[in-house]
Scaffold this motif. Structure first.
Motif, PDB file in Angstrom:
ATOM      1  N   VAL A   1       0.906  -1.288  -0.035  1.00  0.00           N
ATOM      2  CA  VAL A   1      -0.205   0.019  -0.084  1.00  0.00           C
ATOM      3  C   VAL A   1       0.953   1.181   0.200  1.00  0.00           C
ATOM      4  O   VAL A   1       0.584   2.090  -0.649  1.00  0.00           O
ATOM      5  N   LEU A   2       1.804   1.112   0.701  1.00  0.00           N
ATOM      6  CA  LEU A   2       2.803   2.449   0.847  1.00  0.00           C
ATOM      7  C   LEU A   2       3.466   2.661  -0.303  1.00  0.00           C
ATOM      8  O   LEU A   2       4.242   3.578  -0.622  1.00  0.00           O
ATOM      9  N   LEU A   3       3.733   1.429  -1.222  1.00  0.00           N
ATOM     10  CA  LEU A   3       4.201   1.695  -2.524  1.00  0.00           C
ATOM     11  C   LEU A   3       3.197   2.107  -3.568  1.00  0.00           C
ATOM     12  O   LEU A   3       3.594   2.059  -4.749  1.00  0.00           O
ATOM     13  N   GLY A   4       2.191   2.237  -3.191  1.00  0.00           N
ATOM     14  CA  GLY A   4       1.237   2.946  -4.249  1.00  0.00           C
ATOM     15  C   GLY A   4      -0.104   2.063  -4.499  1.00  0.00           C
ATOM     16  O   GLY A   4      -0.771   2.419  -5.252  1.00  0.00           O
ATOM     17  N   SER A   5      -0.061   0.679  -3.942  1.00  0.00           N
ATOM     18  CA  SER A   5      -1.056  -0.175  -4.407  1.00  0.00           C
ATOM     19  C   SER A   5      -2.436   0.195  -3.494  1.00  0.00           C
ATOM     20  O   SER A   5      -2.314   0.729  -2.276  1.00  0.00           O
TER      21      SER A   5
ATOM     22  N   ALA B   1       2.476   7.580   8.107  1.00  0.00           N
ATOM     23  CA  ALA B   1       2.461   6.655   6.879  1.00  0.00           C
ATOM     24  C   ALA B   1       1.041   6.632   6.169  1.00  0.00           C
ATOM     25  O   ALA B   1       0.730   6.314   5.129  1.00  0.00           O
TER      26      ALA B   1
ATOM     27  N   ALA C   1      -2.948   5.957   2.393  1.00  0.00           N
ATOM     28  CA  ALA C   1      -1.720   5.710   2.491  1.00  0.00           C
ATOM     29  C   ALA C   1      -1.065   5.392   1.052  1.00  0.00           C
ATOM     30  O   ALA C   1       0.360   5.845   1.052  1.00  0.00           O
ATOM     31  N   ASN C   2      -1.673   5.202   0.325  1.00  0.00           N
ATOM     32  CA  ASN C   2      -1.016   4.844  -1.080  1.00  0.00           C
ATOM     33  C   ASN C   2      -0.849   6.176  -1.921  1.00  0.00           C
ATOM     34  O   ASN C   2      -0.299   6.145  -2.995  1.00  0.00           O
TER      35      ASN C   2
ATOM     36  N   VAL D   1       5.077   8.957   1.126  1.00  0.00           N
ATOM     37  CA  VAL D   1       5.723   8.581   2.623  1.00  0.00           C
ATOM     38  C   VAL D   1       6.159   7.083   2.136  1.00  0.00           C
ATOM     39  O   VAL D   1       5.365   6.276   1.903  1.00  0.00           O
TER      40      VAL D   1
ATOM     41  N   SER E   1      12.022   1.444  -0.867  1.00  0.00           N
ATOM     42  CA  SER E   1      11.447   2.821  -0.770  1.00  0.00           C
ATOM     43  C   SER E   1      11.984   3.905  -1.159  1.00  0.00           C
ATOM     44  O   SER E   1      11.226   5.129  -1.560  1.00  0.00           O
TER      45      SER E   1
ATOM     46  N   MET F   1      11.190   5.293  -4.777  1.00  0.00           N
ATOM     47  CA  MET F   1       9.804   5.991  -5.025  1.00  0.00           C
ATOM     48  C   MET F   1       9.985   7.594  -4.847  1.00  0.00           C
ATOM     49  O   MET F   1       9.150   8.176  -4.929  1.00  0.00           O
TER      50      MET F   1
END
Lengths: 259, 342
Positions: A164-168, B53, B75-76, B80, B150, B153
């Protein structure tokens, strides 16, 4: 010391009782005689060949395959999200849901079959094939949930957050990082469900009607009329099919980790 | 937006169900700063990080990043990055694909992905391992993959959860250097969570000490180490002799003790490190109960009317035997002055 003699004896007996019948069936199916007998009289492959010529076997095999594949697939469609919810969230009544899902393992098949027949199929004029499919789905569901849950529990849930934090999106994370990592668990559940459904007798016994029969039921009724070794030959073929599937599963998936 | 509040938390309250984990937290972080959230487990540091986050929605309050209110941004879509304590690499993907994961989601052209991932892996020294699966790497290597994943990105803020705690001493030094290098080269704003004061002191530009869901103290490593403002922080950074002060007097086990110097009225306590205690002279008396030798110093435990006192002397000086009566002093000039004694 008794245990020294005792334990190999126990081991021998256990193996004999587990595997023995299988050898008897295989031997009986290779008999040249006209009736199902052990020890076999002579050697011949004619009964094995005959299996493929019996029309009702072919039909009921198709029914059984349809139920095993369709029922297991439906059980997985229901079971994967259920396992996911049960393992990732603290649901109200989570334990209760888990117990209800595993009921078909605990409740005798005879009761499930009778109940379905008496209270669903008869009063509502339910289609037999559909009833069988639903029954098999319910019977396989506990295995699907257990095996898939086991494989989900081995998977850290933070990889979804990482995705999710990578954009998913949340749903995307499930398909991109959860599903690929429980793939072998799902396959294992499928195989276990398939074998369970295929070998199912009591529930199918109640629901099988004219024209719609599963293979085990058809074998039972065949034996009531024709007592020849072709039933043994068919049993042996089915046993080899199951062994083959489980062997491949173990070889490629490490099946025993999930069951 | 001023540069001083690149990332700001305003009146942030975070809760799990009915349990409040963080209450009314205010914090501003500058662009390019390396900040440590330091505190014992359960102090709310990880919770605060998760809310930055976007993995946890605040019960109330506001989070803004680079001038934009991101409190309700999912979050997506926050830019962050988070390096998980367990690294959270995707086990089914190769190292290369792990690092490429976010870029592929962005639908970046394949050539650009290739270039970026290759550069990312090179910068963490893992070019040779691109084709491996995470399970084939050591813990330290996995962490560097997570860092690269990370960093490709290009996040506005990079969060790190206990980045050094799973590593052995040698790797810890390596990773510390690595993080400082990444921060210097990219200028990314970094926040890391730790329960280890040593990590926080050695790595951070600024330390936020947290306790029970609130900030105890914010300061540079020097501030925190030399000038703790509360009893908790003093204890956390190794001031082992801590006394409350009431009405300008030291509250000791045997009653209030008048001090030679007058203190500012808001003084709630005084604290001394063991090596700040003067042995062999002074107004107080104590008996040596135990002594331990640690190479360069000797540490003593004294039984005194004030209570137990820990003192430290150069190992070069003559040792005091257990049972010896000693005079000692707690010099007020050297003490850390505590504003809170809760």
């Amino acid at each position: 010391m008794t245990p020294r003699i005792f334990s190999p004896l126990v081991l021998f007996l256990v193996v004999a009782f587990l595997i023995g019948p299988f050898f008897i069936i295989v031997a009986a199916s290779l008999s040249a005689g006209e009736t199902l007998a052990f020890p076999p009289q002579g050697f011949s492959l004619k009964w094995v060949a005959k299996v493929f010529t019996v029309e009702s076997f072919r039909e009921s095999f198709a029914v059984s395959m349809f139920l095993a594949i369709g029922g297991t697939a439906m059980a997985l469609v229901l079971g994967i999200p259920a396992s996911y919810a049960l393992s990732r969230y603290k649901l109200p009544f989570g334990e209760t849901i888990r117990t209800i899902v595993s009921l078909p393992i605990i409740v005798p098949g005879i009761i499930v079959g009778l109940a379905l027949l008496r209270y669903i199929v008869v009063p509502f004029g339910f289609n037999i094939t559909l009833a069988l499919l639903l029954a098999h789905t319910a019977l396989v569901l506990p295995y699907a949930v257990r095996v898939v849950s086991a494989s989900l529990n081995n998977l850290r849930s933070d990889i979804e957050e990482a995705a999710v934090l990578l954009g998913s999106s949340r749903a995307g994370a499930f398909f991109r990082v959860v599903m690929p990592n429980i793939r072998s668990g799902i396959l294992a559940a499928f195989i276990l469900g398939f074998v369970t459904s295929f070998n199912q007798v009591p529930v199918s016994l109640f629901l099988s009607g004219p024209g719609v029969r599963t293979l085990p039921i058809d074998m039972l009724s065949y034996m009531e009329i024709t007592y020849d070794p072709s039933v043994a030959a068919l049993s042996a073929l089915l046993a080899f099919m199951s062994i083959g599937i489980v062997f491949l599963a173990e070889r490629f998936l490490g099946f025993s980790r999930y069951v | 937006m001023s540069d001083a509040s690149f990332l700001s938390l305003e009146k942030l309250t975070l809760a799990y169900g009915d349990t409040v984990a963080v209450k009314d937290l205010d914090l501003s972080i500058r662009k390019g700063e390396l900040v440590a959230f330091l505190g014992p487990s359960g102090c709310g540091k990880t919770t605060t990080m998760r809310s930055i986050a976007g993995l946890l929605t605040p019960a109330s309050g506001r989070i803004s990043l680079d001038g934009v209110d991101i409190t309700r941004v999912s979050a997506n879509k926050r830019s962050v990055g988070l390096v998980f304590q367990s690294y959270a690499l995707f086990p089914h993907l190769s190292v290369f694909e792990n690092v490429a994961f976010g870029l592929r989601l962005k639908k970046m052209p394949a050539n650009d992905i290739e270039t970026r991932v290759t550069a990312g892996l090179k910068s963490v020294g893992l070019s040779k391992f691109a084709a491996r699966k995470p399970a084939e790497l050591s813990g330290g290597q996995q962490q560097r993959v997570a860092l690269a994943r990370s960093m490709v990105m290009e996040p506005k803020v990079l969060l790190l959860d206990e980045p050094l705690s799973n590593l052995d001493a040698r790797l810890r030094l390596e990773m510390r250097t690595e993080l400082q290098r990444v921060q210097k080269e990219t200028g990314v704003t970094m926040i890391f969570v730790t329960h280890d004061q040593g990590e926080a002191l050695s790595l951070a530009d600024r330390i936020v000490v947290m306790l029970n869901g609130a900030i105890e103290q914010i300061g540079t490593p020097e501030d925190i180490y030399n000038r703790p403002v509360s009893r908790f922080v003093a204890d956390f950074v190794g001031f082992e002799n801590i006394f409350a002060v009431e009405g300008g007097k030291l509250k000791a086990a045997n009653g209030p003790i008048s001090l030679s110097e007058s203190l500012p009225p808001d003084t709630a306590g005084l604290a001394w490190r063991p090596r700040m205690v003067t042995l062999g002279s002074g107004p107080f008396q104590g008996t040596v109960r135990g002594a331990s030798f640690s190479g360069s110093t000797r540490e003593y435990l004294l039984d005194t009317p004030l209570g137990a006192i820990k003192a430290e002397e150069d190992a070069g000086l003559a040792a005091h035997q257990p049972g010896t009566e000693l005079t000692f002093d707690l010099p007020v000039a050297k003490a850390a002055r505590l504003e809170r004694f809760g």
